[in-house]
Write a protein that holds these residues in place. Structure first.
Motif, PDB file in Angstrom:
ATOM      1  N   ARG A 137      17.378 -20.081   5.167  1.00 23.44           N
ATOM      2  CA  ARG A 137      18.526 -20.943   5.454  1.00 23.44           C
ATOM      3  C   ARG A 137      19.808 -20.124   5.525  1.00 23.44           C
ATOM      4  O   ARG A 137      20.645 -20.306   6.404  1.00 23.44           O
ATOM      5  N   VAL A 163      22.513 -19.736   8.614  1.00 23.23           N
ATOM      6  CA  VAL A 163      23.904 -20.137   8.456  1.00 23.23           C
ATOM      7  C   VAL A 163      24.869 -19.050   8.894  1.00 23.23           C
ATOM      8  O   VAL A 163      25.778 -19.281   9.689  1.00 23.23           O
ATOM      9  N   ARG A 208      27.240 -29.904  12.142  1.00 29.09           N
ATOM     10  CA  ARG A 208      27.047 -30.616  10.874  1.00 29.09           C
ATOM     11  C   ARG A 208      25.977 -29.929  10.027  1.00 29.09           C
ATOM     12  O   ARG A 208      26.117 -29.801   8.810  1.00 29.09           O
ATOM     13  N   ALA A 209      24.911 -29.464  10.682  1.00 30.25           N
ATOM     14  CA  ALA A 209      23.851 -28.767   9.940  1.00 30.25           C
ATOM     15  C   ALA A 209      24.366 -27.452   9.367  1.00 30.25           C
ATOM     16  O   ALA A 209      24.026 -27.078   8.242  1.00 30.25           O
ATOM     17  N   GLN A 237      27.476 -26.751   8.488  1.00 30.51           N
ATOM     18  CA  GLN A 237      28.348 -27.038   7.349  1.00 30.51           C
ATOM     19  C   GLN A 237      27.531 -27.395   6.111  1.00 30.51           C
ATOM     20  O   GLN A 237      27.848 -26.964   4.997  1.00 30.51           O
ATOM     21  N   SER A 238      26.481 -28.158   6.301  1.00 27.46           N
ATOM     22  CA  SER A 238      25.631 -28.539   5.167  1.00 27.46           C
ATOM     23  C   SER A 238      24.952 -27.328   4.559  1.00 27.46           C
ATOM     24  O   SER A 238      24.912 -27.172   3.325  1.00 27.46           O
ATOM     25  N   ASN A 239      24.443 -26.451   5.404  1.00 36.78           N
ATOM     26  CA  ASN A 239      23.758 -25.264   4.893  1.00 36.78           C
ATOM     27  C   ASN A 239      24.712 -24.276   4.240  1.00 36.78           C
ATOM     28  O   ASN A 239      24.377 -23.631   3.251  1.00 36.78           O
ATOM     29  N   ALA A 252      27.410 -25.037   2.630  1.00 38.92           N
ATOM     30  CA  ALA A 252      27.733 -25.582   1.312  1.00 38.92           C
ATOM     31  C   ALA A 252      26.630 -25.295   0.300  1.00 38.92           C
ATOM     32  O   ALA A 252      26.901 -25.065  -0.884  1.00 38.92           O
ATOM     33  N   ALA A 253      25.372 -25.269   0.768  1.00 37.25           N
ATOM     34  CA  ALA A 253      24.250 -25.045  -0.146  1.00 37.25           C
ATOM     35  C   ALA A 253      24.034 -23.578  -0.469  1.00 37.25           C
ATOM     36  O   ALA A 253      23.685 -23.223  -1.597  1.00 37.25           O
ATOM     37  N   LEU A 276      35.731 -26.129   7.314  1.00 33.62           N
ATOM     38  CA  LEU A 276      35.438 -26.495   5.939  1.00 33.62           C
ATOM     39  C   LEU A 276      36.743 -26.736   5.204  1.00 33.62           C
ATOM     40  O   LEU A 276      37.822 -26.445   5.726  1.00 33.62           O
ATOM     41  N   LYS A 313      36.340 -23.963   0.279  1.00 30.79           N
ATOM     42  CA  LYS A 313      35.059 -23.497   0.799  1.00 30.79           C
ATOM     43  C   LYS A 313      35.249 -22.386   1.830  1.00 30.79           C
ATOM     44  O   LYS A 313      34.434 -21.463   1.919  1.00 30.79           O
TER      45      LYS A 313
END
Length: 289
Positions: free
Chosen positions: A18, A22, A41-42, A44-46, A48-49, A223, A227
Motif C-alpha cells: 500500500r 501511495v 480519494r483512494a 488520500q485514504s492510503n 492517512a493509513a 490533505l 497531514k
C-alpha cells in the motif's frame, strides 16, 4: 520503490504494498493511463493509513552528521569554503485545500504552500527538515525557531558553519553572501558561496522528481496542513534512503518558483552583537579567496 521496501521490511506485506502505491502514485500518473492508478480519494485514504507508520522512522534517517570532518571535506571540494556542515534553504511545498483562506498560507509565489526548511549535506542527504510553517513565513523566522538553528546558536556544532542565502541573518555559524561586493576577494567568495549553495537546489530537484506529490506540477497536496507536513517529512526520509542504497535517480524536476527566496531582513532588526560576529566570520572566509 526499493527505498520504501527497505523501511517497511519489518511490517506486513499488505502495508508495504500500500505504501509503495501511495508514494509513487503521483509519479506513475506521468507514465500510465489514469485508469491504471488509484483515484484521488483512494490515495488520500492510503496516505492517512501509511504515513504514521513511516513517520516513526524519520529520526533515524534524517539526522545531522556526527562525523563533521568528512562533511567539511566534501563541501570544501565543491568551491573551497571550509568548515561547512550544511546548506540551508526554504522550499515551498504546494498544498491544495480550498478551506485555507488565511493569507498567511500564501507565499511570495502567490499560491498556498508549506514553507519547508531543509538542510543538506555534501552527499545530497537531507540532514534536517522543518515542515510546519505556512508559505508566507519568512525563512529567517523558520530558522530562528528551528531546533537546528537554536543548536547552532548555542555553539553545539563547534566551528562548523551553515551557508544560507541573503534571506537569513548573518551569524558566526550561518554565513550569507556579501551584499554589494567591493573587492575581487568578496566577488570570488560570493561565486564560491553561490556554487556551493546551488547544491541544495539540485537536491530539491531530485527529491521532488522522486515524489511528485511535493512538486507544484502535482497540483498540491490535497490533505489537511498537519497531514501535508507529515507527508513532506516522509518523502524526505524516503529520498535519503534512496540515496543511501544507490537507487536509480530520476531526471530532476525544475524547482524554479518553489524556492522561498525571501528578502534580507532590515539589519536594524538583527541583534547587533550576533550580526557583528557573523561579519567577522565572513571576513575570515573572504580572506581565503
Amino acid at each position: 520503490m526499493a527505498a520504501i521496501q527497505h523501511i517497511l521490511a519489518a511490517n506486513q506485506q499488505r502495508r508495504r504494498a500500500r505504501s509503495q502505491t501511495v508514494y509513487i502514485n503521483a509519479y506513475v500518473r506521468q507514465h500510465f493511463s489514469p485508469l491504471d492508478v488509484l483515484s484521488d480519494r483512494a490515495v488520500q485514504s492510503n496516505v492517512a493509513a501509511v504515513t504514521p507508520i513511516l513517520l516513526r522512522h524519520a529520526r533515524r534517517h534524517i539526522r545531522m552528521p556526527t562525523t563533521r570532518n568528512e562533511v567539511h571535506r566534501g563541501f570544501h571540494a565543491m568551491a573551497g569554503i571550509p568548515r561547512v556542515i550544511g546548506v540551508v534553504d526554504g522550499t515551498l511545498i504546494p498544498i491544495h485545500n480550498p478551506s485555507l483562506m488565511d493569507p498567511c498560507w500564501i507565499g511570495r509565489k502567490h499560491y498556498a504552500a508549506i514553507n519547508t526548511q531543509v538542510v543538506v549535506d555534501h552527499d545530497g542527504l537531507i540532514t534536517d527538515i522543518v515542515a510546519r510553517w505556512p508559505g508566507g513565513t519568512h525563512d529567517s523566522f523558520v530558522w530562528a525557531n528551528s531546533a537546528v538553528g537554536q543548536k547552532a546558536g548555542r555553539g553545539e556544532f563547534g566551528r562548523s558553519i551553515f551557508l544560507g542565502d541573503s534571506g537569513y541573518p548573518l551569524r558566526s555559524y550561518l554565513v550569507t553572501p556579501v551584499t554589494n561586493p567591493a573587492t575581487p576577494q568578496e566577488e570570488r567568495f560570493n561565486e564560491a558561496h553561490t556554487h556551493t549553495r546551488t547544491h541544495i537546489e539540485r537536491v530539491f530537484g531530485r527529491w521532488k522528481s522522486r515524489y511528485r506529490c511535493v512538486h507544484r506540477s502535482s497540483g498540491g497536496l490535497r490533505l489537511s496542513p498537519v497531514k501535508c507536513c507529515r507527508v513532506i517529512v516522509v518523502t524526505a526520509m524516503l529520498h535519503n534512503i534512496a540515496v543511501r542504497v544507490g537507487a536509480d535517480e530520476l531526471p530532476p524536476v525544475d524547482d524554479d518558483g518553489e524556492t522561498s527566496e525571501d528578502d534580507a531582513l532590515n539589519p536594524r532588526e538583527a541583534r547587533a552583537i550576533l550580526h557583528q560576529a557573523g561579519v567577522q566570520t565572513r571576513e575570515e572566509l573572504v580572506n581565503l579567496f
